[in-house]
Design a protein around this motif. Structure first.
Motif, PDB file in Angstrom:
ATOM      1  N   ALA A 143     208.715  64.803 -12.790  1.00 47.73           N
ATOM      2  CA  ALA A 143     208.276  65.454 -11.558  1.00 47.73           C
ATOM      3  C   ALA A 143     209.171  66.641 -11.245  1.00 47.73           C
ATOM      4  CB  ALA A 143     208.297  64.462 -10.395  1.00 47.73           C
ATOM      5  N   TYR A 144     208.561  67.678 -10.709  1.00 45.20           N
ATOM      6  CA  TYR A 144     209.284  68.896 -10.348  1.00 45.20           C
ATOM      7  C   TYR A 144     208.855  69.322  -8.955  1.00 45.20           C
ATOM      8  CZ  TYR A 144     210.651  69.408 -15.236  1.00 45.20           C
ATOM      9  OH  TYR A 144     211.180  69.211 -16.465  1.00 45.20           O
ATOM     10  N   TRP A 145     209.753  70.019  -8.292  1.00 45.90           N
ATOM     11  CA  TRP A 145     209.432  70.556  -6.969  1.00 45.90           C
ATOM     12  C   TRP A 145     209.758  72.036  -6.956  1.00 45.90           C
ATOM     13  CZ3 TRP A 145     211.138  65.745  -7.903  1.00 45.90           C
ATOM     14  CH2 TRP A 145     210.480  64.677  -7.270  1.00 45.90           C
ATOM     15  N   CYS A 146     208.868  72.813  -6.367  1.00 44.22           N
ATOM     16  CA  CYS A 146     209.148  74.230  -6.204  1.00 44.22           C
ATOM     17  C   CYS A 146     209.644  74.459  -4.783  1.00 44.22           C
ATOM     18  CB  CYS A 146     207.903  75.072  -6.496  1.00 44.22           C
ATOM     19  SG  CYS A 146     206.698  75.071  -5.150  1.00 44.22           S
ATOM     20  N   ARG A 147     210.058  75.681  -4.510  1.00 43.29           N
ATOM     21  CA  ARG A 147     210.640  75.955  -3.202  1.00 43.29           C
ATOM     22  C   ARG A 147     209.603  75.921  -2.078  1.00 43.29           C
ATOM     23  NH1 ARG A 147     211.380  82.343  -2.405  1.00 43.29           N
ATOM     24  NH2 ARG A 147     209.785  83.077  -3.844  1.00 43.29           N
ATOM     25  N   ASN A 148     208.345  75.848  -2.429  1.00 41.76           N
ATOM     26  CA  ASN A 148     207.297  75.731  -1.415  1.00 41.76           C
ATOM     27  C   ASN A 148     206.872  74.282  -1.212  1.00 41.76           C
ATOM     28  OD1 ASN A 148     207.168  78.537  -0.936  1.00 41.76           O
ATOM     29  ND2 ASN A 148     205.930  78.806  -2.777  1.00 41.76           N
ATOM     30  N   ASP A 149     207.723  73.347  -1.656  1.00 40.15           N
ATOM     31  CA  ASP A 149     207.481  71.913  -1.475  1.00 40.15           C
ATOM     32  C   ASP A 149     206.252  71.409  -2.214  1.00 40.15           C
ATOM     33  OD1 ASP A 149     209.748  71.437   0.023  1.00 40.15           O
ATOM     34  OD2 ASP A 149     208.756  71.927   1.915  1.00 40.15           O
ATOM     35  N   HIS A 150     205.871  72.095  -3.258  1.00 36.44           N
ATOM     36  CA  HIS A 150     204.800  71.583  -4.104  1.00 36.44           C
ATOM     37  C   HIS A 150     205.408  70.636  -5.124  1.00 36.44           C
ATOM     38  CE1 HIS A 150     202.718  75.613  -3.104  1.00 36.44           C
ATOM     39  NE2 HIS A 150     202.324  74.685  -2.259  1.00 36.44           N
ATOM     40  N   ARG A 151     204.753  69.498  -5.287  1.00 32.85           N
ATOM     41  CA  ARG A 151     205.237  68.535  -6.264  1.00 32.85           C
ATOM     42  C   ARG A 151     204.362  68.647  -7.506  1.00 32.85           C
ATOM     43  NH1 ARG A 151     204.504  62.973  -7.492  1.00 32.85           N
ATOM     44  NH2 ARG A 151     206.467  61.950  -8.023  1.00 32.85           N
ATOM     45  N   VAL A 152     204.982  68.766  -8.658  1.00 32.96           N
ATOM     46  CA  VAL A 152     204.274  68.847  -9.928  1.00 32.96           C
ATOM     47  C   VAL A 152     204.670  67.641 -10.745  1.00 32.96           C
ATOM     48  CG1 VAL A 152     203.707  70.310 -11.888  1.00 32.96           C
ATOM     49  CG2 VAL A 152     204.708  71.326  -9.826  1.00 32.96           C
ATOM     50  N   GLU A 153     203.696  66.876 -11.191  1.00 32.43           N
ATOM     51  CA  GLU A 153     204.025  65.743 -12.047  1.00 32.43           C
ATOM     52  C   GLU A 153     203.153  65.780 -13.277  1.00 32.43           C
ATOM     53  OE1 GLU A 153     204.402  61.867 -10.075  1.00 32.43           O
ATOM     54  OE2 GLU A 153     203.855  60.976 -11.985  1.00 32.43           O
ATOM     55  N   PHE A 154     203.772  65.536 -14.404  1.00 32.03           N
ATOM     56  CA  PHE A 154     203.006  65.482 -15.642  1.00 32.03           C
ATOM     57  C   PHE A 154     203.732  64.604 -16.639  1.00 32.03           C
ATOM     58  CE2 PHE A 154     205.893  68.403 -17.732  1.00 32.03           C
ATOM     59  CZ  PHE A 154     206.365  69.175 -16.690  1.00 32.03           C
ATOM     60  N   PRO A 159     209.011  78.927  -9.970  1.00 32.04           N
ATOM     61  CA  PRO A 159     209.632  77.908 -10.821  1.00 32.04           C
ATOM     62  C   PRO A 159     209.933  76.648 -10.021  1.00 32.04           C
ATOM     63  CG  PRO A 159     211.174  79.683 -10.348  1.00 32.04           C
ATOM     64  CD  PRO A 159     209.844  80.108  -9.806  1.00 32.04           C
ATOM     65  N   ALA A 160     209.742  75.513 -10.667  1.00 30.14           N
ATOM     66  CA  ALA A 160     210.006  74.238 -10.025  1.00 30.14           C
ATOM     67  C   ALA A 160     211.078  73.504 -10.818  1.00 30.14           C
ATOM     68  CB  ALA A 160     208.727  73.408  -9.948  1.00 30.14           C
ATOM     69  N   GLY A 161     211.907  72.732 -10.112  1.00 31.60           N
ATOM     70  CA  GLY A 161     212.988  72.000 -10.756  1.00 31.60           C
ATOM     71  C   GLY A 161     212.917  70.522 -10.417  1.00 31.60           C
ATOM     72  N   PRO A 162     213.720  69.715 -11.146  1.00 24.93           N
ATOM     73  CA  PRO A 162     213.642  68.263 -10.960  1.00 24.93           C
ATOM     74  C   PRO A 162     214.303  67.778  -9.669  1.00 24.93           C
ATOM     75  CG  PRO A 162     215.251  68.828 -12.649  1.00 24.93           C
ATOM     76  CD  PRO A 162     214.586  70.103 -12.255  1.00 24.93           C
ATOM     77  N   ASP A 163     215.070  68.613  -8.993  1.00 24.30           N
ATOM     78  CA  ASP A 163     215.743  68.195  -7.767  1.00 24.30           C
ATOM     79  C   ASP A 163     214.968  68.702  -6.549  1.00 24.30           C
ATOM     80  OD1 ASP A 163     217.382  67.563  -5.691  1.00 24.30           O
ATOM     81  OD2 ASP A 163     219.137  68.658  -6.429  1.00 24.30           O
ATOM     82  N   PRO A 164     214.346  67.783  -5.803  1.00 17.92           N
ATOM     83  CA  PRO A 164     213.521  68.236  -4.666  1.00 17.92           C
ATOM     84  C   PRO A 164     214.350  68.899  -3.570  1.00 17.92           C
ATOM     85  CG  PRO A 164     213.700  65.839  -4.702  1.00 17.92           C
ATOM     86  CD  PRO A 164     214.298  66.326  -5.980  1.00 17.92           C
ATOM     87  N   ALA A 165     215.644  68.550  -3.483  1.00 16.56           N
ATOM     88  CA  ALA A 165     216.475  69.126  -2.431  1.00 16.56           C
ATOM     89  C   ALA A 165     216.975  70.514  -2.796  1.00 16.56           C
ATOM     90  CB  ALA A 165     217.667  68.209  -2.147  1.00 16.56           C
ATOM     91  N   ASN A 166     216.895  70.851  -4.067  1.00 17.94           N
ATOM     92  CA  ASN A 166     217.448  72.136  -4.499  1.00 17.94           C
ATOM     93  C   ASN A 166     216.530  72.781  -5.531  1.00 17.94           C
ATOM     94  OD1 ASN A 166     219.202  74.266  -4.792  1.00 17.94           O
ATOM     95  ND2 ASN A 166     220.465  73.207  -6.299  1.00 17.94           N
ATOM     96  N   PRO A 206     211.978  69.847 -19.640  1.00 23.35           N
ATOM     97  CA  PRO A 206     212.414  71.239 -19.456  1.00 23.35           C
ATOM     98  C   PRO A 206     213.172  71.401 -18.142  1.00 23.35           C
ATOM     99  CG  PRO A 206     210.039  71.034 -19.157  1.00 23.35           C
ATOM    100  CD  PRO A 206     210.529  69.720 -19.656  1.00 23.35           C
ATOM    101  N   ALA A 207     214.075  72.358 -18.109  1.00 20.84           N
ATOM    102  CA  ALA A 207     214.911  72.560 -16.918  1.00 20.84           C
ATOM    103  C   ALA A 207     214.065  73.004 -15.734  1.00 20.84           C
ATOM    104  CB  ALA A 207     216.000  73.583 -17.212  1.00 20.84           C
ATOM    105  N   THR A 208     213.089  73.837 -16.004  1.00 20.78           N
ATOM    106  CA  THR A 208     212.207  74.287 -14.930  1.00 20.78           C
ATOM    107  C   THR A 208     210.776  74.273 -15.430  1.00 20.78           C
ATOM    108  OG1 THR A 208     212.412  76.598 -15.560  1.00 20.78           O
ATOM    109  CG2 THR A 208     213.956  75.796 -13.889  1.00 20.78           C
ATOM    110  N   TRP A 209     209.881  74.320 -14.466  1.00 17.23           N
ATOM    111  CA  TRP A 209     208.464  74.316 -14.797  1.00 17.23           C
ATOM    112  C   TRP A 209     207.770  75.220 -13.790  1.00 17.23           C
ATOM    113  CZ3 TRP A 209     206.443  72.324 -19.058  1.00 17.23           C
ATOM    114  CH2 TRP A 209     205.056  72.216 -19.143  1.00 17.23           C
ATOM    115  N   ASP A 210     206.851  76.036 -14.239  1.00 14.40           N
ATOM    116  CA  ASP A 210     206.148  76.906 -13.302  1.00 14.40           C
ATOM    117  C   ASP A 210     205.177  76.088 -12.459  1.00 14.40           C
ATOM    118  OD1 ASP A 210     207.466  79.122 -14.114  1.00 14.40           O
ATOM    119  OD2 ASP A 210     205.874  79.855 -15.437  1.00 14.40           O
TER     120      ASP A 210
END
Ligand code: ZN
Length: 114
Positions: free
Chosen positions: A32-43, A63-70, A52-56
């Motif tokens: 799961a990844y989170w972008c700065r717009n609070d969108h959650r991406v799971e695959f 770009p979305a990252g695995p840490d929802p807080a950052n 991957p470190a980031t995911w679009d």
């Protein structure tokens, strides 16, 4: 129009059932990844693969990252550029002038005006 034949032919060509029985699907795990717009991406990715470190983000493109807080990409590393800006980066004004003159010459020749 014998559309029934087309459908039958498709069915014969596909459905590799034996192939499905022979191959086990590779084990996968959800990430799961989170972008700065609070969108959650799971695959799902392959279980042994490194996430991957980031995911679009598919919703906003950030770009979305695995840490929802950052989440990454608080700021775009590169500002938005127009197509013209990219062209201007690749060509000097002199080159652009030459290309334009060449194009105008060709246009005039096509119209029969020297
Ligand atoms: Zn997003």
């Amino acid at each position: 129009m014998p559309s029934g034949n087309v459908i039958r032919g498709t069915r014969i060509g596909s459905a590799p059932e034996r192939f499905d029985q022979r191959t086990e699907p590779a084990p996968r795990r959800p990430v799961a990844y989170w972008c700065r717009n609070d969108h959650r991406v799971e695959f799902l990715i392959a279980a042994e693969a490194e996430a991957p470190a980031t995911w679009d983000c598919p919703r906003c493109g950030e770009p979305a990252g695995p840490d929802p807080a950052n989440p990454p990409g608080r700021q775009r590393s590169e500002p938005y550029k127009t197509h013209l800006a990219y062209v201007q980066e690749r060509r000097t004004p002199e080159e652009a002038e030459a290309l334009l003159a060449e194009a105008l010459d060709a246009l005039r020749r096509r119209r029969g005006r020297p």
